[in-house]
Design a protein around this motif. Sequence first.
Motif, PDB file in Angstrom:
ATOM      1  N   GLY A  66      -3.875  -3.056  -6.800  1.00  0.00           N
ATOM      2  CA  GLY A  66      -2.725  -2.623  -6.002  1.00  0.00           C
ATOM      3  C   GLY A  66      -1.496  -3.484  -6.235  1.00  0.00           C
ATOM      4  N   LYS A  67      -1.716  -4.775  -6.439  1.00  0.00           N
ATOM      5  CA  LYS A  67      -0.597  -5.701  -6.674  1.00  0.00           C
ATOM      6  C   LYS A  67       0.275  -5.245  -7.853  1.00  0.00           C
ATOM      7  CE  LYS A  67       0.067 -10.325  -8.602  1.00  0.00           C
ATOM      8  NZ  LYS A  67       0.811 -11.262  -7.751  1.00  0.00           N
ATOM      9  N   ALA A  69       0.671  -2.249  -9.060  1.00  0.00           N
ATOM     10  CA  ALA A  69       1.404  -1.012  -8.773  1.00  0.00           C
ATOM     11  C   ALA A  69       2.515  -1.246  -7.745  1.00  0.00           C
ATOM     12  CB  ALA A  69       0.424   0.054  -8.278  1.00  0.00           C
ATOM     13  N   ILE A  70       2.207  -1.972  -6.674  1.00  0.00           N
ATOM     14  CA  ILE A  70       3.204  -2.167  -5.608  1.00  0.00           C
ATOM     15  C   ILE A  70       4.403  -2.964  -6.132  1.00  0.00           C
ATOM     16  CG2 ILE A  70       3.625  -3.166  -3.309  1.00  0.00           C
ATOM     17  CD1 ILE A  70       0.585  -2.650  -2.740  1.00  0.00           C
ATOM     18  N   GLU A  71       4.130  -4.028  -6.887  1.00  0.00           N
ATOM     19  CA  GLU A  71       5.256  -4.820  -7.419  1.00  0.00           C
ATOM     20  C   GLU A  71       6.094  -3.994  -8.393  1.00  0.00           C
ATOM     21  OE1 GLU A  71       4.284  -8.759  -8.813  1.00  0.00           O
ATOM     22  OE2 GLU A  71       4.121  -9.467  -6.744  1.00  0.00           O
ATOM     23  N   TRP A  73       6.486  -0.707  -8.550  1.00  0.00           N
ATOM     24  CA  TRP A  73       7.242   0.401  -7.946  1.00  0.00           C
ATOM     25  C   TRP A  73       8.170  -0.052  -6.819  1.00  0.00           C
ATOM     26  CZ3 TRP A  73       2.007   3.382  -7.404  1.00  0.00           C
ATOM     27  CH2 TRP A  73       1.615   3.850  -8.674  1.00  0.00           C
ATOM     28  N   ALA A  74       7.677  -0.895  -5.924  1.00  0.00           N
ATOM     29  CA  ALA A  74       8.455  -1.219  -4.716  1.00  0.00           C
ATOM     30  C   ALA A  74       9.233  -2.529  -4.842  1.00  0.00           C
ATOM     31  CB  ALA A  74       7.548  -1.248  -3.493  1.00  0.00           C
ATOM     32  N   VAL A  78       3.854  -9.490  -4.192  1.00  0.00           N
ATOM     33  CA  VAL A  78       2.533  -9.282  -3.585  1.00  0.00           C
ATOM     34  C   VAL A  78       1.586 -10.398  -4.023  1.00  0.00           C
ATOM     35  CG1 VAL A  78       0.546  -7.710  -3.385  1.00  0.00           C
ATOM     36  CG2 VAL A  78       2.843  -6.757  -3.716  1.00  0.00           C
ATOM     37  N   LEU A 167      -3.752   2.297  -2.018  1.00  0.00           N
ATOM     38  CA  LEU A 167      -2.744   1.292  -2.381  1.00  0.00           C
ATOM     39  C   LEU A 167      -1.638   1.909  -3.233  1.00  0.00           C
ATOM     40  CD1 LEU A 167      -5.233  -1.606  -2.974  1.00  0.00           C
ATOM     41  CD2 LEU A 167      -3.296  -1.736  -1.393  1.00  0.00           C
ATOM     42  N   TYR A 168      -1.996   2.827  -4.133  1.00  0.00           N
ATOM     43  CA  TYR A 168      -0.979   3.525  -4.923  1.00  0.00           C
ATOM     44  C   TYR A 168      -0.079   4.335  -3.998  1.00  0.00           C
ATOM     45  CZ  TYR A 168      -3.682   2.689  -9.272  1.00  0.00           C
ATOM     46  OH  TYR A 168      -4.336   2.136 -10.334  1.00  0.00           O
ATOM     47  N   GLY A 171       2.186   2.054  -2.205  1.00  0.00           N
ATOM     48  CA  GLY A 171       3.227   1.567  -3.120  1.00  0.00           C
ATOM     49  C   GLY A 171       4.327   2.597  -3.309  1.00  0.00           C
ATOM     50  N   ALA A 175       8.162   2.438  -2.086  1.00  0.00           N
ATOM     51  CA  ALA A 175       9.210   2.611  -3.103  1.00  0.00           C
ATOM     52  C   ALA A 175      10.210   3.676  -2.660  1.00  0.00           C
ATOM     53  CB  ALA A 175       8.578   3.001  -4.437  1.00  0.00           C
TER      54      ALA A 175
END
Length: 368
Positions: A66-67, A69-71, A73-74, A78, A167-168, A171, A175
């Motif tokens: 998840g880290k 993807a979140i970093e 996109w958003a 993380v 998590l995706y 994210g 975003a």
Amino acid sequence: EKGGWSSFMAKEISEQPEAVANTIRGRVVDEQVVLPELEGLDEVLTDIDRIIIIACGTASYSGLVGKYAIEKWARVPVEVELSHEFRYRDPVLSERTLVVSISQSGETMDTLMAVKYAIANGARTLSICNTQGATIARESDAVVYTHAGPEVAVASTKAFVAQITALYLFGLHLARLRGTVEQGRAAELVAELRAVPDKIAKVLESADEIDQLARWMSDSRAVLFLGRHVGYPIALEGALKLKELAYIHAEGFAAGELKHGPIALIEPGQPVFVVVPSPRDPGSLHSKVVSNIQEIRARGARVLAVAEEGDVAVLPFADEVIRIPLAAPLFEPLLTVVPLQLFAMSLATAKGLDVDQPRNLAKSVTVE
Ligand code: F6R
């Protein structure tokens, strides 16, 4: 019950396409991700300057995926930390820190205590949980449920892919709020995510081939797993599955670490699974991992590559190639983990072990 399957684990592995589809359902509006359960948190989510993901075991590996993807996109930093380390080190928290806990059971004591610690120290909390109404979900400011359905086998499989999916979604939700991914691009990512269940079903078709491989390898003493980028947490998960189900010593490494130590472990015949990034990845990680494969092969490793369909670069150096369908690089973990789960299950079965109830383990760890 087991519905004709030899074990709950076999059944739950086969249910992964549905687990991912069910987790996505009802959370896409006009090709954009909208998590209705986070309605009311818009201001908090726009304002946070940091995310700390806390979890244990397999759930923590979903957090590591998840880290990325979140970093990406958003654009929020993380960190991922094991729950039992987090609360004993005086972490720096503020009302702009979002602590995201991940737990299938929602009852893991280490994670519950870490959530309580985060609340007491002024952080905002969100939980990603599979069990409706669980304690961790009730303690948190908000909860995003994974809809994997009840998971009975002690070793987590379908809950893991559902956690990554959640998590995706989180994210992409973040975003959208923060305006960091343009709408057209977000719609493409949503379409990619929706295509994943059918691709997992495709990977499941290689179950017999993997079963054969596991039978040949049932007397292995140690198995190594290498991965890079989002393939790194999958290497960790592949190793954990093999330890807990087949009681074989297994380690996962980031492929880039190889020359910083682990390559010393390579001797003739050593089996090494390599999660190969897509050759279409713009970061050119594919060629770096292919050179890693050459390096270990030159020292006699037996290379088992998990690689994209059509990736011919691995062929001259791999002893076995397990194929996965083409997917956007960030979504590959939902596919590459499946052969590793099947391998651990088949190997344990070949050794005559109970895959649903490995020794010394409990499904829900409610003591510290
Ligand atoms: C591994 C496994 C464990 C759990 C961990 C967290 O197969 O099942 O590592 O992932 O104990 O459990 P939950 O998600 O219930 O908090």
